[in-house]
Design a protein around this motif. Structure first.
Motif, PDB file in Angstrom:
ATOM      1  N   VAL A 183      34.796  42.616  41.329  1.00 24.44           N
ATOM      2  CA  VAL A 183      34.207  41.922  40.182  1.00 24.44           C
ATOM      3  C   VAL A 183      34.323  40.413  40.333  1.00 24.44           C
ATOM      4  O   VAL A 183      33.395  39.656  40.029  1.00 24.44           O
ATOM      5  N   LEU A 184      35.466  39.949  40.829  1.00 19.98           N
ATOM      6  CA  LEU A 184      35.675  38.504  40.964  1.00 19.98           C
ATOM      7  C   LEU A 184      34.784  37.899  42.041  1.00 19.98           C
ATOM      8  O   LEU A 184      34.298  36.769  41.897  1.00 19.98           O
ATOM      9  N   GLU A 185      34.572  38.612  43.135  1.00 23.26           N
ATOM     10  CA  GLU A 185      33.695  38.081  44.187  1.00 23.26           C
ATOM     11  C   GLU A 185      32.290  37.836  43.662  1.00 23.26           C
ATOM     12  O   GLU A 185      31.666  36.806  43.946  1.00 23.26           O
ATOM     13  N   HIS A 186      31.785  38.764  42.868  1.00 21.95           N
ATOM     14  CA  HIS A 186      30.440  38.601  42.310  1.00 21.95           C
ATOM     15  C   HIS A 186      30.404  37.467  41.283  1.00 21.95           C
ATOM     16  O   HIS A 186      29.450  36.663  41.256  1.00 21.95           O
ATOM     17  N   ALA A 187      31.441  37.374  40.447  1.00 15.59           N
ATOM     18  CA  ALA A 187      31.438  36.344  39.398  1.00 15.59           C
ATOM     19  C   ALA A 187      31.574  34.944  39.987  1.00 15.59           C
ATOM     20  O   ALA A 187      30.931  34.000  39.511  1.00 15.59           O
ATOM     21  N   LEU A 188      32.406  34.777  41.022  1.00 10.09           N
ATOM     22  CA  LEU A 188      32.577  33.455  41.627  1.00 10.09           C
ATOM     23  C   LEU A 188      31.313  32.973  42.336  1.00 10.09           C
ATOM     24  O   LEU A 188      31.067  31.756  42.437  1.00 10.09           O
ATOM     25  N   LYS A 189      30.500  33.887  42.839  1.00 14.83           N
ATOM     26  CA  LYS A 189      29.227  33.479  43.452  1.00 14.83           C
ATOM     27  C   LYS A 189      28.192  33.092  42.399  1.00 14.83           C
ATOM     28  O   LYS A 189      27.461  32.120  42.561  1.00 14.83           O
ATOM     29  N   GLU A 190      28.129  33.844  41.308  1.00 19.25           N
ATOM     30  CA  GLU A 190      27.086  33.622  40.309  1.00 19.25           C
ATOM     31  C   GLU A 190      27.377  32.444  39.386  1.00 19.25           C
ATOM     32  O   GLU A 190      26.454  31.901  38.775  1.00 19.25           O
ATOM     33  N   ILE A 191      28.625  32.034  39.255  1.00 19.37           N
ATOM     34  CA  ILE A 191      28.928  30.955  38.323  1.00 19.37           C
ATOM     35  C   ILE A 191      28.379  29.610  38.799  1.00 19.37           C
ATOM     36  O   ILE A 191      28.166  28.693  37.999  1.00 19.37           O
ATOM     37  N   GLU A 192      28.124  29.484  40.079  1.00 24.45           N
ATOM     38  CA  GLU A 192      27.577  28.224  40.581  1.00 24.45           C
ATOM     39  C   GLU A 192      26.128  28.028  40.158  1.00 24.45           C
ATOM     40  O   GLU A 192      25.662  26.892  40.018  1.00 24.45           O
ATOM     41  N   THR A 193      25.407  29.105  39.949  1.00 25.54           N
ATOM     42  CA  THR A 193      24.000  28.999  39.530  1.00 25.54           C
ATOM     43  C   THR A 193      23.839  29.130  38.016  1.00 25.54           C
ATOM     44  O   THR A 193      23.130  28.353  37.387  1.00 25.54           O
ATOM     45  N   GLN A 194      24.507  30.108  37.391  1.00 21.17           N
ATOM     46  CA  GLN A 194      24.340  30.338  35.957  1.00 21.17           C
ATOM     47  C   GLN A 194      25.283  29.495  35.102  1.00 21.17           C
ATOM     48  O   GLN A 194      24.994  29.231  33.936  1.00 21.17           O
ATOM     49  N   LYS A 195      26.450  29.111  35.637  1.00 19.83           N
ATOM     50  CA  LYS A 195      27.400  28.197  34.985  1.00 19.83           C
ATOM     51  C   LYS A 195      28.074  28.777  33.742  1.00 19.83           C
ATOM     52  O   LYS A 195      28.848  28.084  33.097  1.00 19.83           O
ATOM     53  N   THR A 196      27.806  30.031  33.391  1.00 16.26           N
ATOM     54  CA  THR A 196      28.427  30.641  32.211  1.00 16.26           C
ATOM     55  C   THR A 196      28.687  32.108  32.512  1.00 16.26           C
ATOM     56  O   THR A 196      27.784  32.824  32.951  1.00 16.26           O
ATOM     57  N   VAL A 197      29.919  32.551  32.257  1.00 16.56           N
ATOM     58  CA  VAL A 197      30.325  33.939  32.492  1.00 16.56           C
ATOM     59  C   VAL A 197      31.051  34.436  31.251  1.00 16.56           C
ATOM     60  O   VAL A 197      31.888  33.725  30.681  1.00 16.56           O
ATOM     61  N   LEU A 198      30.728  35.646  30.831  1.00 13.21           N
ATOM     62  CA  LEU A 198      31.387  36.288  29.699  1.00 13.21           C
ATOM     63  C   LEU A 198      32.091  37.545  30.194  1.00 13.21           C
ATOM     64  O   LEU A 198      31.452  38.444  30.746  1.00 13.21           O
ATOM     65  N   TRP A 199      33.398  37.587  29.988  1.00 17.27           N
ATOM     66  CA  TRP A 199      34.206  38.747  30.354  1.00 17.27           C
ATOM     67  C   TRP A 199      34.499  39.562  29.105  1.00 17.27           C
ATOM     68  O   TRP A 199      34.928  39.017  28.086  1.00 17.27           O
ATOM     69  N   SER A 200      34.292  40.878  29.193  1.00 14.70           N
ATOM     70  CA  SER A 200      34.512  41.764  28.045  1.00 14.70           C
ATOM     71  C   SER A 200      35.219  43.026  28.520  1.00 14.70           C
ATOM     72  O   SER A 200      34.927  43.555  29.601  1.00 14.70           O
ATOM     73  N   GLY A 201      36.145  43.515  27.698  1.00 12.08           N
ATOM     74  CA  GLY A 201      36.868  44.743  27.994  1.00 12.08           C
ATOM     75  C   GLY A 201      37.601  45.225  26.761  1.00 12.08           C
ATOM     76  O   GLY A 201      37.932  44.442  25.868  1.00 12.08           O
ATOM     77  N   SER A 202      37.854  46.519  26.695  1.00 15.03           N
ATOM     78  CA  SER A 202      38.505  47.118  25.530  1.00 15.03           C
ATOM     79  C   SER A 202      39.563  48.107  25.984  1.00 15.03           C
ATOM     80  O   SER A 202      39.478  48.682  27.074  1.00 15.03           O
ATOM     81  N   GLY A 203      40.570  48.285  25.140  1.00 16.13           N
ATOM     82  CA  GLY A 203      41.623  49.252  25.427  1.00 16.13           C
ATOM     83  C   GLY A 203      42.488  48.837  26.606  1.00 16.13           C
ATOM     84  O   GLY A 203      42.962  47.693  26.684  1.00 16.13           O
ATOM     85  N   PRO A 204      42.699  49.728  27.559  1.00 18.38           N
ATOM     86  CA  PRO A 204      43.556  49.403  28.712  1.00 18.38           C
ATOM     87  C   PRO A 204      42.990  48.327  29.621  1.00 18.38           C
ATOM     88  O   PRO A 204      43.712  47.810  30.475  1.00 18.38           O
ATOM     89  N   ALA A 205      41.711  47.980  29.473  1.00 18.03           N
ATOM     90  CA  ALA A 205      41.092  46.977  30.351  1.00 18.03           C
ATOM     91  C   ALA A 205      41.298  45.549  29.855  1.00 18.03           C
ATOM     92  O   ALA A 205      40.825  44.615  30.507  1.00 18.03           O
ATOM     93  N   VAL A 206      41.992  45.345  28.737  1.00 14.51           N
ATOM     94  CA  VAL A 206      42.183  43.991  28.205  1.00 14.51           C
ATOM     95  C   VAL A 206      42.992  43.139  29.176  1.00 14.51           C
ATOM     96  O   VAL A 206      42.685  41.961  29.405  1.00 14.51           O
ATOM     97  N   GLY A 207      44.030  43.704  29.785  1.00 15.06           N
ATOM     98  CA  GLY A 207      44.839  42.947  30.729  1.00 15.06           C
ATOM     99  C   GLY A 207      44.059  42.507  31.957  1.00 15.06           C
ATOM    100  O   GLY A 207      44.245  41.395  32.453  1.00 15.06           O
TER     101      GLY A 207
END
Length: 230
Positions: free
Chosen positions: A42-66
């Motif tokens: 997930v991080l590899e994809h997000a670090l590549k896309e943030i250079e073009t889109q400049k905005t990332v939203l992370w969402s998770g619920s339950g055990p995925a909050v950490g």
């Protein structure tokens, strides 16, 4: 609940209209994190896309909050990002099927905690609750700590004595004492011992009419002669 069997779970779908962050940009990368998601992919994809889109939203619920929080913190190490955090709840329906025909099926509604973290290179609204500015000081301190060579901290032996502890000097002195004792013991063991001819001495004593017991000790008593036998 012994007479019921757990069935399927139906989670409330996440939509853009349900995100509690106002003034969201039209184009942003939305990363959904599940409990079984691998952070590396997930991080590899997000670090590549943030250079073009400049905005990332992370969402998770339950055990995925950490995992959501960890991904956001790792991205902040690589880029100077503005951050907004929002916490809400998400409904999950649990269906329980009866094991007996006369019972009715049950539906249990639970609320899972959900977190949304918005990261952006562009400045965000400072007045919104949950806003965090890019921490430049912390990043500089981290770089300095990484470049510094690791040094051992030494404590004076006086402080050890004040705390009632032993310092390393006493241990070293004791070791030297033991080493000295070991050397002297080895020297004495290697020295040649004088050989005693105890067999020749015993023979000489027996020839003179003296009797020695089995233990090797000389007896002081002289042999007595009975005249009646004659």
């Amino acid at each position: 609940m012994d007479k019921y069997k757990k069935g399927k779970n139906v989670e409330e779908p996440l939509e853009k209209s349900q995100i509690p962050i106002p003034n969201l940009p039209e184009d942003f990368l939305w990363m959904h994190v599940n409990p079984g998601t691998k952070m590396r992919n997930v991080l590899e994809h997000a670090l590549k896309e943030i250079e073009t889109q400049k905005t990332v939203l992370w969402s998770g619920s339950g055990p995925a909050v950490g995992k959501v929080i960890s991904c956001a913190e790792i991205m902040k190490r690589h880029h100077k990002l503005h951050q907004i955090n929002k916490i809400c709840f998400r409904k999950v329906k649990e269906y329980w099927d009866p094991l007996i025909e006369d019972l009715d099926p049950l539906v249990v509604i639970r609320e899972q905690p959900t977190i949304h973290i918005l990261l952006s290179k562009d400045p965000l609204d400072i007045s919104l609750p949950g806003y965090q500015a890019p921490d430049t000081k912390a990043n500089n301190q981290r770089k300095k700590q990484q470049n510094r060579p690791q040094q051992r901290r030494r404590i004076d032996p006086e402080k050890f004595e004040e705390l009632g502890l032993r310092s390393s000097r006493t241990k070293g002195s004791k070791r030297k004492q033991f080493e000295g004792k070991g050397e002297t013991a080895a020297a004495t063991s290697q020295a040649p011992r004088p050989q005693s001819n105890w067999r020749s001495e015993q023979r000489g004593e027996t020839s003179q009419g003296k009797v020695t017991p089995k233990g090797g000790q000389k007896s002081t008593k002289q042999p007595t002669v009975d005249n009646s036998v004659r």
